[in-house]
Scaffold this active site. Structure first.
Site, PDB file in Angstrom:
ATOM      1  N   ASP A 129       1.097  -0.844   0.118  1.00 24.72           N
ATOM      2  CA  ASP A 129       0.248   0.150   0.337  1.00 24.72           C
ATOM      3  C   ASP A 129       0.756   1.388  -0.098  1.00 24.72           C
ATOM      4  O   ASP A 129       1.815   1.370   0.204  1.00 24.72           O
ATOM      5  CB  ASP A 129      -1.064  -0.362   0.976  1.00 24.72           C
ATOM      6  CG  ASP A 129      -2.196   1.342   1.286  1.00 24.72           C
ATOM      7  OD1 ASP A 129      -2.806   1.060   0.268  1.00 24.72           O
ATOM      8  OD2 ASP A 129      -1.731   1.970   2.222  1.00 24.72           O
TER       9      ASP A 129
ATOM     10  N   HIS B 156      -5.564   4.754   6.142  1.00 21.61           N
ATOM     11  CA  HIS B 156      -4.741   5.650   4.989  1.00 21.61           C
ATOM     12  C   HIS B 156      -3.244   5.547   5.717  1.00 21.61           C
ATOM     13  O   HIS B 156      -2.551   6.790   5.422  1.00 21.61           O
ATOM     14  CB  HIS B 156      -5.036   7.033   5.027  1.00 21.61           C
ATOM     15  CG  HIS B 156      -6.618   7.089   4.241  1.00 21.61           C
ATOM     16  ND1 HIS B 156      -6.876   6.798   2.970  1.00 21.61           N
ATOM     17  CD2 HIS B 156      -7.838   6.814   4.933  1.00 21.61           C
ATOM     18  CE1 HIS B 156      -7.950   7.026   2.701  1.00 21.61           C
ATOM     19  NE2 HIS B 156      -8.560   7.491   3.851  1.00 21.61           N
TER      20      HIS B 156
ATOM     21  N   ASP C 103      -2.717  -0.678   6.380  1.00 14.85           N
ATOM     22  CA  ASP C 103      -3.633  -0.548   5.279  1.00 14.85           C
ATOM     23  C   ASP C 103      -3.190  -1.950   4.613  1.00 14.85           C
ATOM     24  O   ASP C 103      -3.835  -2.837   4.294  1.00 14.85           O
ATOM     25  CB  ASP C 103      -3.585   0.855   4.502  1.00 14.85           C
ATOM     26  CG  ASP C 103      -4.419   2.105   4.923  1.00 14.85           C
ATOM     27  OD1 ASP C 103      -5.125   2.189   6.107  1.00 14.85           O
ATOM     28  OD2 ASP C 103      -4.822   2.444   3.767  1.00 14.85           O
TER      29      ASP C 103
END
Length: 591
Positions: free
Chosen positions: A24, A165, A170
């Site tokens: 991510d 976030h 994530d």
């Protein structure tokens, strides 16, 4: 059938043996070309076990927008001492080497990583990529989740980490989502990486279970037949690799809806290994003609063609017929529909004043002339205004168009096109052009096919990319046999063996040709392909000067450009695939 030991590629890669790196990114915006990476987080897993984690902040060398800092909590101060992209991306690529990359909405993250790799002068490794968003859209219903965002899916699959976030958090949540999705597809019979990466809900579990039908098939060129439980042929296909092609019928790569119905009925797949792709193509055509499989759409009308005939009577005319009779009449074709045959007839009538009525006429004539006589489109033999000998000159012009010596009337037809265009009658010009195309196609077929059909044998050779020769024997327009001579061997030894063992093909008749016209056209395209050499010729293989082939070679590119298309419908091979495409007009002799 000879047993073939399955390879790991054939069996597929078990998901339990796959190393996934779930990644991510946090970025300064949504465009890889104009925005930078601020954080990379990744988790390496195999068989449900976490093998390692990777996390680093990245200095994007640009201010982080305020709304991005609010969203992610990453500020300019936090990344001030972080590595630049030149150090962060190579470190991540080293961590992920040899794995399958996984991301939620993978296009976003992988797009940024590729752009960053290019920016630092690196080469992006050819990772396999899995998108959990794509899988979730097929496996998680709206009843379970209002959307397919990572936070919603983390709740559905009870992820141990709540996405917030931040890249590593994530990525951890995405790991739990990945495992939940793999568990669901496992219940649907998906157990390999190959099946998972091509998964779609359009492929039913029953269709996936049928993939065992491909397991005993060979990796070889040839034809395959899907049969139902009663041994009835459902579908015939051809491929350079039978097993690889058949396997696609049980995956998402097969998107034809009727094929799902075919696979549902299939009970066995029968392979027919062929020495060459040409042999496979011809065998496919013959099998479709023999069995008329319900799921094949093309090549089932090989015996439903029509011809345009210049009749043999006192005052000949043009007629559409289903069969060619051995009565000495001139024919062009075949055409795949009456509409295209009628278009060819209309083209002839544009420049040759043949009568268009269908009644039998007497020598003296009787009755009144039709409107065509007033327009100068017919000499009115029906009234006696044109004698049989005078009308015979008109018939000769039409026969010349059919037999290949009609350049003069072809030029008149072209002049008619120019005249209409100069008058800005573009719709009329297009109509005449389309008729002209059908005429030269039909005439070109007749002029090309006839010499090959008359030849007792043509033996030809084409060099193979891997060395050696592909050898073909054609007898009276029918494929009689094929062979392959290996690299370094004397090809003539194989030629003589081929001639001795090839099928005995007696000459056909107009009513009963030795082969389907489509088969003869396939062979013609092969024989006229670049690099093919004629080894033996028992017959005469020629095409006429100014014949329809040369006219068509000049006409087709212009028509294709006008229509902004490449090639034409199945009524004819593509431009240059036969009838002298790319050759100077004139007589050409094989041998």
């Amino acid at each position: 059938m000879q047993a073939i030991q399955a390879t790991f590629d054939d069996l597929g890669t078990s998901l339990a043996d796959v190393t996934f790196v779930v990644v991510d990114l946090e970025t300064t915006g949504g465009s890889p070309e104009h925005c930078g990476i601020t954080e990379i987080g990744a988790v390496k897993v195999r068989g449900g076990v976490v093998l390692g984690e990777f996390q680093t902040l990245v200095n994007p060398a640009e201010p982080i927008p305020a709304f991005i800092s609010v969203l992610t909590g990453i500020t300019d101060a936090m990344v001030a001492d972080a590595p630049r992209i030149e150090g962060a991306v190579p470190a991540f690529l080293e961590f992920a080497a040899g794995s399958v990359l996984v991301a939620h909405n993978a296009g976003f993250d992988i797009g940024f990583l590729k752009a960053a790799t290019a920016r630092v002068g690196g080469t992006w490794p050819r990772f396999r990529v899995l998108d959990t968003l794509h899988l979730a859209r097929h496996l998680v219903t709206r009843d379970e989740s209002p959307n397919h965002k990572l936070g919603s899916l983390a709740h559905v699959f009870s992820a141990h980490t709540t996405p917030d976030h931040r890249a590593l958090h994530d990525a951890r949540a995405t790991v739990d989502v990945l495992h939940g999705l793999i568990e669901r597809v496992g219940n649907l019979g998906v157990h390999t990486l190959e099946e998972l990466t091509s998964y779609t809900s359009r492929v039913t579990p029953e269709q996936r279970r049928k993939r065992v039908l491909a397991e005993p098939l060979p990796h070889a060129p040839g034809v395959y037949l899907f049969r139902d439980a009663t041994r009835r042929v459902l579908y015939v296909g051809t491929s350079r690799d039978i097993r690889t092609r058949v396997r696609t019928y049980f995956t998402a790569s097969e998107q034809r809806s009727r094929m799902a119905d075919m696979v549902r009925l299939a009970h066995v797949v029968e392979p027919i290994v062929c020495q060459t792709p040409l042999e496979a193509q011809v065998r496919e055509l013959r099998l479709i003609d023999e069995h008329q499989p319900r799921f094949n759409r093309r090549s089932k009308d090989g015996r439903r063609t029509v011809w345009v005939k210049l009749t043999r009577e006192r005052f000949p005319r043009l007629s559409i017929v289903k069969h060619v009779r051995d009565d000495g009449a001139h024919h062009i074709g075949p055409f795949r529909s009456r509409a295209t045959a009628q278009a060819a007839i209309d083209a002839v009538h544009e420049v040759v004043p043949l009568r268009q009525c269908t009644k039998t006429l007497s020598l003296t004539g009787s009755g009144s002339a039709c409107a065509l006589a007033d327009l100068g489109r017919c000499g009115a033999p029906c009234t006696g205004a044109q004698t049989q000998s005078e009308y015979a000159l008109v018939v000769d012009r039409c026969a010349a168009l059919f037999s290949g010596n009609g350049r003069a009337d072809a030029d008149r037809l072209r002049a008619r096109l120019d005249e209409l265009a100069s008058q800005e009658r573009f719709e009329d010009a297009a109509r005449v052009r389309d008729r002209f195309v059908q005429l030269v196609r039909g005439a070109a077929r007749a002029q090309r096919v006839a010499p090959l059909v008359r030849s007792a044998e043509v033996v030809a050779a084409r060099p193979r990319p891997e060395g050696g020769w592909e050898l073909v024997s054609v007898r009276h327009g029918r494929l009689a046999g094929t062979a392959v001579s290996p690299r370094g061997a004397d090809p003539m030894v194989f030629v003589r063996t081929l001639q001795a063992t090839a099928e005995v093909v007696p000459p056909g008749t107009p009513e009963r040709p030795a082969a389907l016209v489509e088969e003869t056209e396939i062979l013609l395209r092969w024989l006229e392909a670049p690099g093919v050499r004629i080894v033996e010729l028992d017959g005469s293989w020629t095409c006429p000067v100014g014949g329809a082939g040369s006219v068509r070679h000049e006409l087709e590119p212009a028509v294709a450009a006008a229509r902004e298309v490449v090639g034409f419908d199945r009524d004819a091979p593509a431009v240059g695939a036969g009838d002298g495409g790319g050759r100077r007009p004139g007589w050409r002799r094989a041998g």
